[in-house]
Write a protein that holds these residues in place. Structure first.
Motif, short mmCIF file in Angstrom:
data_model
loop_
_atom_site.label_atom_id
_atom_site.label_comp_id
_atom_site.label_asym_id
_atom_site.label_seq_id
_atom_site.Cartn_x
_atom_site.Cartn_y
_atom_site.Cartn_z
N THR A 1 0.83 -1.20 0.00
CA THR A 1 0.00 0.00 0.00
C THR A 1 0.87 1.25 0.00
O THR A 1 2.06 1.19 0.34
CB THR A 1 -0.90 0.06 1.26
N LYS A 2 0.25 2.37 -0.36
CA LYS A 2 0.96 3.65 -0.33
C LYS A 2 1.36 3.99 1.11
O LYS A 2 2.46 4.46 1.36
CB LYS A 2 0.09 4.77 -0.90
N LYS A 3 0.45 3.72 2.03
CA LYS A 3 0.73 4.01 3.44
C LYS A 3 1.95 3.23 3.92
O LYS A 3 2.82 3.77 4.60
CB LYS A 3 -0.48 3.66 4.30
N ALA A 4 2.04 1.96 3.55
CA ALA A 4 3.17 1.14 3.96
C ALA A 4 4.47 1.67 3.36
O ALA A 4 5.51 1.71 4.03
CB ALA A 4 2.95 -0.31 3.55
N ALA A 5 4.42 2.10 2.12
CA ALA A 5 5.61 2.64 1.45
C ALA A 5 6.07 3.93 2.13
O ALA A 5 7.26 4.12 2.39
CB ALA A 5 5.34 2.89 -0.03
N VAL A 6 5.15 4.80 2.44
CA VAL A 6 5.49 6.07 3.09
C VAL A 6 6.00 5.83 4.51
O VAL A 6 6.99 6.42 4.93
CB VAL A 6 4.29 7.04 3.08
N THR A 7 5.36 4.94 5.23
CA THR A 7 5.79 4.63 6.60
C THR A 7 7.21 4.07 6.60
O THR A 7 8.06 4.48 7.39
CB THR A 7 4.82 3.64 7.26
N GLU A 8 7.48 3.14 5.71
CA GLU A 8 8.82 2.55 5.62
C GLU A 8 9.85 3.61 5.24
O GLU A 8 10.96 3.64 5.79
CB GLU A 8 8.83 1.41 4.60
N ALA A 9 9.50 4.49 4.32
CA ALA A 9 10.42 5.55 3.90
C ALA A 9 10.73 6.49 5.06
O ALA A 9 11.88 6.88 5.27
CB ALA A 9 9.83 6.32 2.73
N LEU A 10 9.73 6.83 5.85
CA LEU A 10 9.94 7.71 7.00
C LEU A 10 10.81 7.03 8.05
O LEU A 10 11.70 7.66 8.63
CB LEU A 10 8.60 8.12 7.61
N GLU A 11 10.59 5.75 8.29
CA GLU A 11 11.40 5.01 9.27
C GLU A 11 12.86 4.97 8.82
O GLU A 11 13.78 5.17 9.63
CB GLU A 11 10.85 3.60 9.46
N GLU A 12 13.07 4.72 7.53
CA GLU A 12 14.44 4.69 7.01
C GLU A 12 15.09 6.07 7.10
O GLU A 12 16.27 6.19 7.45
CB GLU A 12 14.45 4.20 5.56
N TYR A 13 14.35 7.10 6.79
CA TYR A 13 14.84 8.48 6.88
C TYR A 13 15.31 8.79 8.30
O TYR A 13 16.40 9.32 8.51
CB TYR A 13 13.73 9.44 6.46
N ILE A 14 14.51 8.42 9.27
CA ILE A 14 14.84 8.66 10.68
C ILE A 14 16.09 7.88 11.08
O ILE A 14 17.00 8.42 11.73
CB ILE A 14 13.65 8.32 11.59
N ARG A 15 16.17 6.60 10.69
CA ARG A 15 17.36 5.79 11.01
C ARG A 15 18.62 6.41 10.44
O ARG A 15 19.65 6.50 11.12
CB ARG A 15 17.20 4.37 10.45
N ARG A 16 18.56 6.83 9.20
CA ARG A 16 19.74 7.41 8.55
C ARG A 16 20.16 8.71 9.23
O ARG A 16 21.35 8.98 9.40
CB ARG A 16 19.50 7.64 7.07
N VAL B 1 23.80 9.58 11.07
CA VAL B 1 24.64 10.75 10.79
C VAL B 1 25.01 11.44 12.09
O VAL B 1 26.16 11.84 12.29
CB VAL B 1 23.92 11.73 9.84
N ARG B 2 24.07 11.58 13.00
CA ARG B 2 24.36 12.21 14.29
C ARG B 2 25.42 11.43 15.06
O ARG B 2 26.28 12.02 15.70
CB ARG B 2 23.10 12.31 15.14
N ILE B 3 25.36 10.12 15.00
CA ILE B 3 26.34 9.29 15.70
C ILE B 3 27.72 9.49 15.09
O ILE B 3 28.71 9.64 15.82
CB ILE B 3 25.93 7.81 15.68
N THR B 4 27.82 9.53 13.78
CA THR B 4 29.13 9.69 13.15
C THR B 4 29.73 11.06 13.46
O THR B 4 30.96 11.21 13.44
CB THR B 4 29.08 9.49 11.63
N GLU B 5 28.92 12.05 13.75
CA GLU B 5 29.43 13.37 14.11
C GLU B 5 30.15 13.34 15.45
O GLU B 5 30.92 14.24 15.76
CB GLU B 5 28.29 14.39 14.14
N LEU B 6 29.90 12.31 16.26
CA LEU B 6 30.55 12.20 17.56
C LEU B 6 31.94 11.59 17.49
O LEU B 6 32.69 11.65 18.46
CB LEU B 6 29.68 11.35 18.50
N PHE B 7 32.30 11.00 16.34
CA PHE B 7 33.63 10.38 16.22
C PHE B 7 34.71 11.41 16.52
O PHE B 7 34.72 12.50 15.98
CB PHE B 7 33.84 9.79 14.84
N GLY B 8 35.61 11.04 17.41
CA GLY B 8 36.71 11.92 17.78
C GLY B 8 36.36 12.92 18.85
O GLY B 8 37.21 13.68 19.29
N LYS B 9 35.11 12.97 19.29
CA LYS B 9 34.69 13.94 20.30
C LYS B 9 34.47 13.33 21.67
O LYS B 9 34.39 14.04 22.65
CB LYS B 9 33.39 14.63 19.85
N ILE B 10 34.35 12.02 21.71
CA ILE B 10 34.09 11.35 22.98
C ILE B 10 35.42 10.86 23.55
O ILE B 10 36.17 10.15 22.90
CB ILE B 10 33.12 10.17 22.80
#
Length: 66
Positions: A23-38, A42-51
């Protein structure tokens, strides 16, 4: 929560085909979940060398306590 969005039909169709969403809803939901994960990755990689870590810490010693 109901939301009306004007989405590109070609993008939705391609997302459904690539992701196997039925369904369209399933496609959009999956895309949003992937967007959030990515974005979180990125936020985690910004911490490299700072901790700072304790060079004396022996992680192997703590593993054996189990």
């Amino acid at each position: 929560m109901g939301t009306n969005l004007a989405l590109d039909d070609h993008l939705i169709a391609e997302a459904q085909a690539i992701g196997g969403a039925r369904t369209k809803k399933a496609a959009v939901t999956e895309a949003l979940e992937e967007y959030i994960r990515r974005r979180k990755q990125v936020r985690i990689t910004e911490l490299f060398g700072k901790i700072e870590y304790d060079p004396e810490y022996d992680y192997k010693k703590h593993r054996l306590r189990r």
